[in-house]
Design an enzyme around this catalytic site. Structure first.
Site, PDB file in Angstrom:
ATOM      1  N   GLY A  14       0.846  -1.191   0.000  1.00  0.00           N
ATOM      2  CA  GLY A  14       0.000   0.000   0.000  1.00  0.00           C
ATOM      3  C   GLY A  14       0.879   1.239   0.000  1.00  0.00           C
ATOM      4  O   GLY A  14       2.108   1.160  -0.215  1.00  0.00           O
ATOM      5  N   ARG A  36       0.160  -7.665  -2.552  1.00  0.00           N
ATOM      6  CA  ARG A  36      -0.904  -8.641  -2.788  1.00  0.00           C
ATOM      7  C   ARG A  36      -1.390  -8.583  -4.231  1.00  0.00           C
ATOM      8  O   ARG A  36      -1.804  -9.582  -4.799  1.00  0.00           O
ATOM      9  CB  ARG A  36      -2.028  -8.285  -1.812  1.00  0.00           C
ATOM     10  CG  ARG A  36      -3.212  -9.149  -1.797  1.00  0.00           C
ATOM     11  CD  ARG A  36      -4.044  -8.770  -0.569  1.00  0.00           C
ATOM     12  NE  ARG A  36      -5.359  -9.338  -0.664  1.00  0.00           N
ATOM     13  CZ  ARG A  36      -6.392  -8.724  -1.192  1.00  0.00           C
ATOM     14  NH1 ARG A  36      -6.258  -7.489  -1.667  1.00  0.00           N
ATOM     15  NH2 ARG A  36      -7.564  -9.318  -1.267  1.00  0.00           N
ATOM     16  N   LYS A 189      -5.332   7.785  17.350  1.00  0.00           N
ATOM     17  CA  LYS A 189      -5.352   9.038  16.565  1.00  0.00           C
ATOM     18  C   LYS A 189      -6.155   8.865  15.272  1.00  0.00           C
ATOM     19  O   LYS A 189      -6.759   9.811  14.777  1.00  0.00           O
ATOM     20  CB  LYS A 189      -3.934   9.553  16.308  1.00  0.00           C
ATOM     21  CG  LYS A 189      -3.104   8.808  15.274  1.00  0.00           C
ATOM     22  CD  LYS A 189      -3.341   9.220  13.846  1.00  0.00           C
ATOM     23  CE  LYS A 189      -2.738   8.231  12.869  1.00  0.00           C
ATOM     24  NZ  LYS A 189      -3.086   8.491  11.469  1.00  0.00           N
ATOM     25  N   ASP A 242       1.116  12.656  15.854  1.00  0.00           N
ATOM     26  CA  ASP A 242       0.310  12.100  14.759  1.00  0.00           C
ATOM     27  C   ASP A 242      -1.136  12.607  14.822  1.00  0.00           C
ATOM     28  O   ASP A 242      -1.799  12.767  13.793  1.00  0.00           O
ATOM     29  CB  ASP A 242       0.347  10.558  14.845  1.00  0.00           C
ATOM     30  CG  ASP A 242       0.239   9.897  13.487  1.00  0.00           C
ATOM     31  OD1 ASP A 242       0.026  10.612  12.495  1.00  0.00           O
ATOM     32  OD2 ASP A 242       0.353   8.656  13.432  1.00  0.00           O
ATOM     33  N   THR A 246      -2.951  14.369  11.575  1.00  0.00           N
ATOM     34  CA  THR A 246      -4.116  13.805  10.879  1.00  0.00           C
ATOM     35  C   THR A 246      -5.420  14.519  11.226  1.00  0.00           C
ATOM     36  O   THR A 246      -6.403  14.351  10.512  1.00  0.00           O
ATOM     37  CB  THR A 246      -4.234  12.296  11.148  1.00  0.00           C
ATOM     38  OG1 THR A 246      -3.908  12.021  12.482  1.00  0.00           O
ATOM     39  CG2 THR A 246      -3.330  11.516  10.250  1.00  0.00           C
ATOM     40  N   SER A 252      -5.115  13.169   5.212  1.00  0.00           N
ATOM     41  CA  SER A 252      -5.395  11.972   6.022  1.00  0.00           C
ATOM     42  C   SER A 252      -6.664  11.302   5.500  1.00  0.00           C
ATOM     43  O   SER A 252      -7.724  11.937   5.387  1.00  0.00           O
ATOM     44  CB  SER A 252      -5.592  12.374   7.492  1.00  0.00           C
ATOM     45  OG  SER A 252      -6.339  11.384   8.173  1.00  0.00           O
ATOM     46  N   ASN A 254      -8.363   9.125   7.084  1.00  0.00           N
ATOM     47  CA  ASN A 254      -9.335   9.090   8.177  1.00  0.00           C
ATOM     48  C   ASN A 254     -10.075  10.422   8.282  1.00  0.00           C
ATOM     49  O   ASN A 254     -11.297  10.461   8.418  1.00  0.00           O
ATOM     50  CB  ASN A 254      -8.619   8.755   9.487  1.00  0.00           C
ATOM     51  CG  ASN A 254      -8.188   7.303   9.527  1.00  0.00           C
ATOM     52  OD1 ASN A 254      -9.022   6.413   9.647  1.00  0.00           O
ATOM     53  ND2 ASN A 254      -6.893   7.043   9.393  1.00  0.00           N
ATOM     54  N   VAL A 277      -7.215   2.256   2.825  1.00  0.00           N
ATOM     55  CA  VAL A 277      -7.825   2.048   4.143  1.00  0.00           C
ATOM     56  C   VAL A 277      -7.943   3.353   4.928  1.00  0.00           C
ATOM     57  O   VAL A 277      -7.118   4.242   4.802  1.00  0.00           O
ATOM     58  CB  VAL A 277      -7.018   1.076   5.043  1.00  0.00           C
ATOM     59  CG1 VAL A 277      -7.147  -0.332   4.588  1.00  0.00           C
ATOM     60  CG2 VAL A 277      -5.571   1.495   5.176  1.00  0.00           C
ATOM     61  N   GLU A 279      -8.021   3.210   8.649  1.00  0.00           N
ATOM     62  CA  GLU A 279      -7.981   2.210   9.738  1.00  0.00           C
ATOM     63  C   GLU A 279      -8.901   2.583  10.893  1.00  0.00           C
ATOM     64  O   GLU A 279      -9.393   1.719  11.609  1.00  0.00           O
ATOM     65  CB  GLU A 279      -6.557   2.045  10.269  1.00  0.00           C
ATOM     66  CG  GLU A 279      -5.675   1.136   9.458  1.00  0.00           C
ATOM     67  CD  GLU A 279      -5.699  -0.330   9.928  1.00  0.00           C
ATOM     68  OE1 GLU A 279      -6.683  -0.779  10.534  1.00  0.00           O
ATOM     69  OE2 GLU A 279      -4.709  -1.019   9.652  1.00  0.00           O
TER      70      GLU A 279
HETATM   71  N1  LIG Z   1      -0.591   5.883   4.110  1.00  0.00           N
HETATM   72  C1  LIG Z   1       0.069   6.484   5.098  1.00  0.00           C
HETATM   73  O1  LIG Z   1       0.455   7.648   4.978  1.00  0.00           O
HETATM   74  C2  LIG Z   1       0.360   5.727   6.370  1.00  0.00           C
HETATM   75  C3  LIG Z   1       1.343   6.229   7.217  1.00  0.00           C
HETATM   76  C4  LIG Z   1       1.610   5.556   8.413  1.00  0.00           C
HETATM   77  C5  LIG Z   1       0.904   4.399   8.729  1.00  0.00           C
HETATM   78  N2  LIG Z   1      -0.047   3.932   7.869  1.00  0.00           N
HETATM   79  C6  LIG Z   1      -0.711   2.682   8.253  1.00  0.00           C
HETATM   80  O2  LIG Z   1      -0.180   1.659   7.423  1.00  0.00           O
HETATM   81  C7  LIG Z   1      -1.148   0.615   7.253  1.00  0.00           C
HETATM   82  C8  LIG Z   1      -1.284   0.317   5.770  1.00  0.00           C
HETATM   83  O3  LIG Z   1      -1.804   1.474   5.155  1.00  0.00           O
HETATM   84  P1  LIG Z   1      -1.427   1.930   3.690  1.00  0.00           P
HETATM   85  O4  LIG Z   1      -1.648   3.391   3.632  1.00  0.00           O
HETATM   86  O5  LIG Z   1      -0.090   1.421   3.299  1.00  0.00           O
HETATM   87  O6  LIG Z   1      -2.525   1.150   2.833  1.00  0.00           O
HETATM   88  P2  LIG Z   1      -3.316   1.667   1.538  1.00  0.00           P
HETATM   89  O7  LIG Z   1      -4.587   2.282   1.968  1.00  0.00           O
HETATM   90  O8  LIG Z   1      -2.435   2.499   0.682  1.00  0.00           O
HETATM   91  O9  LIG Z   1      -3.596   0.321   0.776  1.00  0.00           O
HETATM   92  C9  LIG Z   1      -4.429  -0.700   1.281  1.00  0.00           C
HETATM   93  C10 LIG Z   1      -3.569  -1.904   1.553  1.00  0.00           C
HETATM   94  O10 LIG Z   1      -4.409  -2.936   2.069  1.00  0.00           O
HETATM   95  C11 LIG Z   1      -4.057  -4.151   1.428  1.00  0.00           C
HETATM   96  N3  LIG Z   1      -5.179  -5.093   1.470  1.00  0.00           N
HETATM   97  C12 LIG Z   1      -6.453  -4.896   1.059  1.00  0.00           C
HETATM   98  N4  LIG Z   1      -7.169  -6.028   1.240  1.00  0.00           N
HETATM   99  C13 LIG Z   1      -6.324  -6.937   1.787  1.00  0.00           C
HETATM  100  C14 LIG Z   1      -6.458  -8.281   2.191  1.00  0.00           C
HETATM  101  N5  LIG Z   1      -7.616  -8.930   2.116  1.00  0.00           N
HETATM  102  N6  LIG Z   1      -5.376  -8.911   2.711  1.00  0.00           N
HETATM  103  C15 LIG Z   1      -4.186  -8.257   2.822  1.00  0.00           C
HETATM  104  N7  LIG Z   1      -3.997  -6.980   2.445  1.00  0.00           N
HETATM  105  C16 LIG Z   1      -5.049  -6.332   1.929  1.00  0.00           C
HETATM  106  C17 LIG Z   1      -3.722  -3.739   0.012  1.00  0.00           C
HETATM  107  O11 LIG Z   1      -2.980  -4.726  -0.633  1.00  0.00           O
HETATM  108  C18 LIG Z   1      -2.908  -2.471   0.306  1.00  0.00           C
HETATM  109  O12 LIG Z   1      -1.571  -2.800   0.592  1.00  0.00           O
HETATM  110  C19 LIG Z   1      -2.428   1.128   7.914  1.00  0.00           C
HETATM  111  O13 LIG Z   1      -2.512   0.567   9.213  1.00  0.00           O
HETATM  112  C20 LIG Z   1      -2.211   2.629   8.040  1.00  0.00           C
HETATM  113  O14 LIG Z   1      -2.907   3.171   9.154  1.00  0.00           O
HETATM  114  C21 LIG Z   1      -0.328   4.553   6.699  1.00  0.00           C
HETATM  115  O1  LIG Z   2      -4.136   8.819   5.929  1.00  0.00           O
HETATM  116  P1  LIG Z   2      -4.272   8.323   7.339  1.00  0.00           P
HETATM  117  O2  LIG Z   2      -5.395   8.969   8.086  1.00  0.00           O
HETATM  118  O3  LIG Z   2      -4.285   6.824   7.390  1.00  0.00           O
HETATM  119  O4  LIG Z   2      -2.955   8.777   8.112  1.00  0.00           O
HETATM  120  C1  LIG Z   2      -1.716   8.383   7.608  1.00  0.00           C
HETATM  121  C2  LIG Z   2      -0.686   8.312   8.709  1.00  0.00           C
HETATM  122  O5  LIG Z   2      -1.117   7.483   9.760  1.00  0.00           O
HETATM  123  C3  LIG Z   2      -0.263   9.658   9.210  1.00  0.00           C
HETATM  124  O6  LIG Z   2       0.728   9.522  10.201  1.00  0.00           O
END
Ligand SMILES: NC(=O)c1ccc[n+]([C@@H]2O[C@H](COP(=O)([O-])OP(=O)(O)OC[C@H]3O[C@@H](n4cnc5c(N)ncnc54)[C@H](O)[C@@H]3O)[C@@H](O)[C@H]2O)c1
Ligand SMILES: O=P(O)(O)OC[C@H](O)CO
Length: 331
Positions: A14, A36, A189, A242, A246, A252, A254, A277, A279
């Protein structure tokens, strides 16, 4: 100084997994990423882009992708960046090495009330575990913009070694031993960012948003302290830092989801066909239920859980929050 952690793998393609992989591969270091979606794997390997999740970031050629978890065997450490609802199933497919797992997802699993490190303890009891969490929009990290983040592990020497291995001139991990604090900060958060987005979408004003950030931080602190987190962690990058990021930006996901709810769209409509997502939508009912079970007062989290479930209107939720009995600040 040489590092024990040179060859990194990333589990999850992702936006955040891709940005972290790019961070580590930007200087030409080989980094392996599991995604995936075959479309993501092909595009990373041939066009050095991730069109589905981080379309605007050019990626280093030393970053290669695979859809086979077995290709992550034998590396020095893995960054695990799978949304929490899918994490347990993906961990079950990981090769069984002894290298550290660094959890970068922000949420709490339904029913088990487990955070990522707890889920990993079930799957890999002997494997070292760490958490990477803080104010980090993926597109900014991929673009090389300055970022600071918490890196927590029970073992301080491991946290410091991993922090050194992940650090780059523009990316500063701060070592910590407060694993639960880092996990709770990130999970809560996300929920509060939905609340602030609702306030923005419903045009309830900036006073209301500031109130939500500070009263939300009080909720995060109550929940965290009850579970053994340290106050400094919650007031640090993985918590307050954070929260500020956000709760103040529609970058963000969310916050943006909350904006839609605040404008009157339904959660079902906003979540339908969505690839990325938010989350907080998964975590809100889980954290609300955990807090209820433990007798911890989390009214904002509870309101977000009801709004996401579609069983309350924004007007009802605001009225319920404003009509609570007056209380002493800090109590
Ligand atoms: N995007 C950001 O800026 C950021 C920053 C810090 C933390 N996060 C956290 O990182 C985590 C991943 O977020 P992201 O932004 O990389 O995701 P994303 O929203 O960009 O993408 C969704 C991800 O979910 C996966 N997915 C969907 N259905 C699935 C399934 N059935 N089984 C396994 N994987 C599946 C996809 O392959 C993809 O990797 C989350 O917990 C998010 O809170 C995100
Ligand atoms: O886009 P959000 O709301 O998932 O936030 C991304 C990161 O968690 C920011 O730290």
């Amino acid at each position: 100084m040489t590092s024990d952690f040179v060859r990194f793998g990333v589990v999850g393609g992702g936006a955040w997994g891709t940005a972290l992989a790019q961070l580590l591969a930007a200087d030409g270091a080989p980094v392996r990423l599991w995604a995936r979606e075959e479309e993501v794997v092909l595009a990373i390997n041939t066009q050095h882009r991730n069109p589905l999740f981080l379309p605007d970031a050019p990626l280093a050629p030393s970053l290669t992708a695979s859809s086979d978890l077995a290709d992550l065997a034998g590396l020095d450490a893995l960054l695990v960046v799978v949304p929490v609802p899918y994490l347990r199933a993906v961990l079950e497919g990981l090769p069984s090495d002894n290298s550290p797992l660094i959890f970068c997802s922000k949420g709490m699993e339904a029913e088990s009330f487990a955070f990522p490190v707890d889920i990993a303890r079930d799957a890999f009891p002997a494997r070292p575990r760490a958490v990477l969490s803080g104010p980090t929009f993926a597109h900014e990290v991929a673009a090389g913009l300055p970022t600071a983040i918490t890196l927590a592990a029970d073992d301080l020497a491991l946290a410091e070694a991993l922090a050194r291995a992940l650090a780059r001139p523009h990316f500063r991990p701060y070592a910590s031993t407060d694993v639960i604090g880092a996990e709770i900060g990130g999970a809560v958060k996300n929920i509060l960012a939905i609340a602030c987005g609702i306030v923005d979408g419903a045009r309830l004003g900036l006073n209301a948003r500031a109130a939500l950030i500070s009263r939300g931080f009080a909720e995060m602190t109550r929940f965290g302290l009850a579970r053994g987190a340290q106050a400094e962690t919650l007031a640090g990058l993985a918590g307050l830092g954070d929260l500020v990021l956000t709760c103040t930006s529609s970058n963000s996901r969310n916050f943006a989801l909350g904006q839609g709810l605040g404008r009157g769209q339904s959660a079902a409509e906003l979540m339908a066909d969505r690839r990325t997502v938010a989350e907080g939508a998964f975590s809100a009912p889980v954290v609300a239920a955990a807090a209820r079970a433990e007798g911890i007062d989390m009214p904002i989290t509870d309101a977000v859980a009801h709004l996401v479930a579609g069983d309350a209107s924004v007007a009802d939720a605001v009225q319920a929050l404003l009509s609570r009995p007056l209380r002493r600040e800090g109590a």
